[in-house]
Structures are given as structure tokens and as C-alpha cells.
Write an enzyme that holds these catalytic residues in place. Sequence first.
Site, PDB file in Angstrom:
ATOM      1  CG  ASP A  66      -7.236   9.140  -4.725  1.00 37.10           C
ATOM      2  OD1 ASP A  66      -6.432   8.595  -5.494  1.00 37.10           O
ATOM      3  OD2 ASP A  66      -7.342   8.834  -3.511  1.00 37.10           O
TER       4      ASP A  66
ATOM      5  CE1 TYR B 121      -8.566   5.866   1.413  1.00 40.02           C
ATOM      6  CE2 TYR B 121      -9.453   7.216  -0.363  1.00 40.02           C
ATOM      7  CZ  TYR B 121      -8.380   6.760   0.365  1.00 40.02           C
ATOM      8  OH  TYR B 121      -7.118   7.203   0.054  1.00 40.02           O
TER       9      TYR B 121
ATOM     10  CE  LYS C 218      -5.564   5.625  -3.188  1.00 39.61           C
ATOM     11  NZ  LYS C 218      -6.871   6.332  -3.081  1.00 39.61           N
TER      12      LYS C 218
ATOM     13  CG  HIS D  78      -4.785   1.751  -0.033  1.00 43.08           C
ATOM     14  ND1 HIS D  78      -6.121   1.898   0.243  1.00 43.08           N
ATOM     15  CD2 HIS D  78      -4.224   2.942   0.301  1.00 43.08           C
ATOM     16  CE1 HIS D  78      -6.354   3.106   0.711  1.00 43.08           C
ATOM     17  NE2 HIS D  78      -5.216   3.754   0.762  1.00 43.08           N
TER      18      HIS D  78
END
Length: 273
Positions: free
Chosen positions: A48, A53, A78, A111
Site C-alpha cells: 500500500d 507518501y 492514492k 486519499h
Amino acid sequence: MPILTETFSLSSGHAIPKIGFGTWQIPEGAEAYDAVAEALRVGYRHIDSALAYGNERSVGRAIRDSGVPREEVYITTKLPAEIKDAKGAREAFETSAANLDLGVVDLWLIHAPWPWQDMGSDHRAGNIEVWKVFEELHAAGRVRSIGVSNFDVEDLESLASGTEVTPHVNQIRWFIGNTQPETTAYCQDHAILVEGYSPLATGKLLEDDRLAGIAGKYGKSVAQLSIRYLLEKDVLPLPKSVTPERIAANAQLDFDLDTDDVAVLDQLSNAVD
């Protein structure tokens, strides 16, 4: 670890491995690459990530270098929470797809229903606009399944009012003491798989003596008990670590909790910070 080969069935018709390896707060570069490589080495087949990120390139490279066939690895990413327009969504998807360099994305999520810097603000129209891009890419076969993250019941109902495809997944913060019962029940009633991030409450559960007592009955750690609890509730856990021993231990979940112990953990649900 047989649990790593088990799957949930999504309403999209695809299977998703029952345990995911989370990469939130693992920096781009050697740290993300090494963590994902180790997770794949010990048997995880579900990774994931997220554009926000900043580690998609390392995640994708670790998967490509792992020697595990691409079709055996499930990859999630996401759309950044602040993007609430169709053009921005399309551009972000192309960025993520290029970063990962893995071909078809298995699961793409919104997200959050609002930008992180303005939590709780109203972006219902923007979410509908963005979701139509998700539907478009899903229909085109560029994404196998689509979903959301951090959506509550009101957010989900608003999305449904202006779109065609029900989200296949809702990824929410979920752990003993924070089980979001209303959202969880709504999702399970509408064939939306609940994924639980921060299943250890970012480590806060590990010092709880009550959980240690229950875990000891099974010869397991508090972390293993806490992650297993999600599976008992048909919630997909997303544990995260950069420590090889913990990466492996977090997937050693081939045990069942007694009904009485599950009931005790249910009662703790509003008592753990």
C-alpha cells in the site's frame, strides 16, 4: 505463513490479499526500497502506497526487482487529498502510474474527502468530479478496483448520490479502541471492503497490559493480537514497519481468537486511547 495467501473478494470481481504492507512515513530511497523488498521476501503480496507518501518510485522498483511475478503482487496507491478536480486527478494518476512503473494499478483510492490542511471542509462536488475520473479509468482497465480513504457514512452517501460505481474499498483508521462502528457497518452492508490503517494505533496499543494478558494466552505479541483482531472483524489490516523482524512477525497471524476474547476486545473498543 498461509494467511499471506488468503484473500478477500471485492465487489469489482477481483481478489485482494488479506494483509497489506503499509508504507506511510517510510521515506523514498533505500528505506522504502528495503522495507518493501523484505516484506515481499517474507511473503507479503499486497503493498500500500500513495502519491503523497513520496515513495512510489522506490516501492515500484522493489516490486520489479523482487523476482515475484507482477500478477502476484497487489499494489495500491492514492490520489492526494487536496486534488478535487478532474484534470488534477488525471494528471496525478499518470504521475503515480509512471512512478510505480508496474502497468495496471490494482487499487486507486481518494486519499481523503477533504484536504489535510482543511479537515472536515465540504468538497462533496469535488469528490464526485474526481470519482468520475476513477470510474473512467476503471472502465478503461487501467485500474482494477477503485475506492476511497477516510470517508465516513455522510461522505459515502454524498458520493453515491452523483456517481455510478460504489467504492470497492474504504481505507480508514481502525484499531482496538477506534473501530468506527457506524462507518464499518455501512461499508459492510454495501459490499465495501474496510481496510484498517494504523492497526497498532501507531504503537499506542503495545503498552496496554490488558492486551498483553490476552495475547499471552496465545503465545503471541500484542501487535499480533491487535492485527489479528481486524481479521476477526473482516477488516483488512495494513501493518507497517521497517524492521525485518517486525515485518515478519506482523504477518504471523495463523491463529484464531476465542469468541470470549473477541468480546472482551469489543468492550475495550471505546476504552483504549
